[in-house]
Design a protein around this motif. Sequence first.
Motif, mmCIF file in Angstrom:
data_model
loop_
_atom_site.group_PDB
_atom_site.id
_atom_site.type_symbol
_atom_site.label_atom_id
_atom_site.label_comp_id
_atom_site.label_asym_id
_atom_site.label_seq_id
_atom_site.Cartn_x
_atom_site.Cartn_y
_atom_site.Cartn_z
ATOM 1 N N GLU A 84 -7.403 0.568 5.009
ATOM 2 C CA GLU A 84 -6.259 0.864 4.603
ATOM 3 C C GLU A 84 -4.932 0.461 5.592
ATOM 4 O O GLU A 84 -5.055 1.263 6.793
ATOM 5 C CB GLU A 84 -5.120 2.466 3.748
ATOM 6 C CG GLU A 84 -4.789 2.103 3.075
ATOM 7 C CD GLU A 84 -4.652 3.850 1.971
ATOM 8 O OE1 GLU A 84 -3.555 4.069 1.234
ATOM 9 O OE2 GLU A 84 -5.177 4.869 2.117
ATOM 10 N N LYS A 85 -4.059 -0.488 4.910
ATOM 11 C CA LYS A 85 -2.766 -0.005 6.225
ATOM 12 C C LYS A 85 -1.758 0.446 6.122
ATOM 13 O O LYS A 85 -0.803 -0.209 5.911
ATOM 14 C CB LYS A 85 -2.230 -1.938 5.980
ATOM 15 C CG LYS A 85 -3.467 -3.195 6.300
ATOM 16 C CD LYS A 85 -3.786 -2.762 7.276
ATOM 17 C CE LYS A 85 -4.421 -4.455 7.793
ATOM 18 N NZ LYS A 85 -5.150 -4.670 9.047
ATOM 19 N N ASN A 86 -1.749 1.921 5.763
ATOM 20 C CA ASN A 86 -0.789 2.991 5.758
ATOM 21 C C ASN A 86 -0.196 2.702 4.565
ATOM 22 O O ASN A 86 -0.411 1.894 3.382
ATOM 23 C CB ASN A 86 0.067 2.969 7.312
ATOM 24 C CG ASN A 86 -0.833 3.486 7.987
ATOM 25 O OD1 ASN A 86 -1.475 4.919 7.211
ATOM 26 N ND2 ASN A 86 -1.212 3.486 9.691
ATOM 27 N N MET A 87 1.500 2.393 4.728
ATOM 28 C CA MET A 87 2.635 1.766 3.216
ATOM 29 C C MET A 87 2.716 0.837 3.924
ATOM 30 O O MET A 87 3.648 0.453 3.224
ATOM 31 C CB MET A 87 2.956 3.351 2.889
ATOM 32 C CG MET A 87 2.454 4.832 2.880
ATOM 33 S SD MET A 87 1.303 4.485 1.527
ATOM 34 C CE MET A 87 2.512 3.629 0.187
ATOM 35 N N GLN A 88 2.657 0.348 4.938
ATOM 36 C CA GLN A 88 3.772 -1.342 5.397
ATOM 37 C C GLN A 88 3.858 -1.437 4.810
ATOM 38 O O GLN A 88 4.545 -3.410 4.300
ATOM 39 C CB GLN A 88 3.189 -1.789 6.511
ATOM 40 C CG GLN A 88 3.996 -2.879 7.740
ATOM 41 C CD GLN A 88 5.547 -1.895 7.607
ATOM 42 O OE1 GLN A 88 5.765 -0.525 7.697
ATOM 43 N NE2 GLN A 88 6.402 -3.228 7.019
ATOM 44 N N TYR A 142 -1.612 8.292 -6.740
ATOM 45 C CA TYR A 142 -0.800 7.806 -5.261
ATOM 46 C C TYR A 142 0.412 8.764 -5.254
ATOM 47 O O TYR A 142 1.250 8.128 -4.630
ATOM 48 C CB TYR A 142 -1.333 6.593 -4.546
ATOM 49 C CG TYR A 142 -0.617 5.948 -5.797
ATOM 50 C CD1 TYR A 142 0.661 5.640 -6.556
ATOM 51 C CD2 TYR A 142 -1.575 5.489 -7.103
ATOM 52 C CE1 TYR A 142 0.725 4.394 -6.923
ATOM 53 C CE2 TYR A 142 -1.205 4.438 -8.029
ATOM 54 C CZ TYR A 142 0.181 3.790 -7.877
ATOM 55 O OH TYR A 142 0.394 3.095 -9.323
ATOM 56 N N GLU A 147 6.090 8.456 0.992
ATOM 57 C CA GLU A 147 6.070 8.175 2.207
ATOM 58 C C GLU A 147 6.811 6.445 2.109
ATOM 59 O O GLU A 147 6.700 5.489 3.224
ATOM 60 C CB GLU A 147 4.597 7.386 2.711
ATOM 61 C CG GLU A 147 3.540 8.627 2.849
ATOM 62 C CD GLU A 147 2.075 8.481 2.497
ATOM 63 O OE1 GLU A 147 1.475 7.603 2.823
ATOM 64 O OE2 GLU A 147 1.571 10.076 3.024
ATOM 65 N N THR A 148 7.105 5.451 1.431
ATOM 66 C CA THR A 148 7.992 4.719 1.564
ATOM 67 C C THR A 148 9.675 4.916 0.981
ATOM 68 O O THR A 148 9.958 6.155 0.549
ATOM 69 C CB THR A 148 7.624 3.702 -0.071
ATOM 70 O OG1 THR A 148 7.332 4.900 -1.236
ATOM 71 C CG2 THR A 148 5.853 3.501 0.462
#
Length: 506
Positions: free
Chosen positions: A261-265, A304, A310-311
């Motif tokens: 996973e790429k976190n939330m980017q 989620y 987180e965004t």
Amino acid sequence: MRGQLMRKGSDKSDPYKRYIKKILGLTLIILLLSAPVIAKGQEELRYIPGIIHLHSKISTGAYSIKELAQITQAKGIPIMVITDHLLLRAEYGLSPFRRIIRKRVEKNSILRSGVKDYLSEIKEASKLYPSLTIIPGAEVTPFYFWSGDFLKNNLTLHNFHKQFLVLGLEKEKDYLKMPVAGNQCFSFSREKFLRLLASLILILLGLGMIKRKRKNKFWFRSRFFISSYPYRKSGIVLLILGLLFLFDSLLLSPDDPYHGEKNMQPYQNLINYVKERNGLSFWSAPEAKTEEKIRSIISSTLPYPEALLETKDYTGFASLYEGYRKVGGQEGIWDTVLTEYCRGERAKPVWTIGEIDYHSPREKKEIDEVQTVFLLSGIDKNSVIAALGEGRCYALRRTKEYQLMLNNFTLSLPRGKIGKIGDTLITETRPRINFSVSFSDGKRRKVNVKLIRSGKIIREFIGLTPMERRFYDYSLPEGEKSYYRLDIETEYPHKILTNPIFVKRK
């Protein structure tokens, strides 16, 4: 003489007349000040139902856009938002040439059918049904990733259904360049740069070795040979490898799906892209869990709800029907996000909508089972988009037979100032909260209305409909921005979740 007597008499009565006039004038001023100060056009505002998140034959739906328009109009719904999948594509490649040796699965989508055709179909349906306002949109997957091994037959595709609804984009190029999983035309990455650099080095080395001349004399079986290009074969091998790497690198997605996973980017990139183009982005079904098996591959998307924390800078989320328990409920994640906005930690509030995610009648749900009800003075595309962006709407879930109706939800302040859903008011004294609830069939049923202020239930009203209440909040904190919202429920699945009204007490 008579005229003089009349004038003398009138002179004596003048002080009394002036006194009466002053009293009447003061009374009129008080009445005018106490009358509601209604914003321009507010007297014409009314609640208009709409349906958000419909799929047509362009992607995974059973009906064409025109057929969906016909069904929606027959239900008496004047607003519909089409959100076909922008791209339904997943692929897995074998290292090191993942873009060359690969397996791809792709279904119908907007990009596959053509953005121009998609927008044209919506325009044609709008002309065919002029009383219906049709808003174009797209359901998008910003990122997915793989775990497991293809050779070991245990591949799992993660987060393919961790999605957004993107609304309000009208230009073809905005869809074509959208940063979503599988779309190769939108950005660059560090890994892509390094792979391109390695490819160019291999190509240059290969060309250098092919062109390098060197006379090398040797004997073979009593014969004398002279080799002028002793490194040509090695150079050709390096050149081929370099070209393969170059081709693979040019097609490589900037969000590599092979390293977790790429976190939330990737999701924040999508939010920023839509915001820069004045569009709207809503998290879709944040509490849904999806598990399915496609041949030997497992597709898994876990709930989620934490993604909302987180965004930033997204427009909102869908609370009904897969976003209420942890997100939209009292003291849930939505309340946390709204509190962050009130504290100045976020630049904008987050709004809620209702989404139906309708594909076909086989799903055993009505097309109007979940609605977004708009507060509008007129029904047109710009007004609907503005209402979504400003939170002038609420989420509703109903049954085929009847529905809850929110007839009024306002905030009243001294001197007649009135705030509606999505507004922000400033006051020096206590506010009065007004609401009115009934059922569409006029029957009396038990209803539970929770009045929530900044995440806490400050009053719960339980009774029969029609219910109309006025409540003075004497405990509103001073010097803080707060908000009020309603959570209304009765027999399952009937529910209303309103967007907040903000207020700051000096």
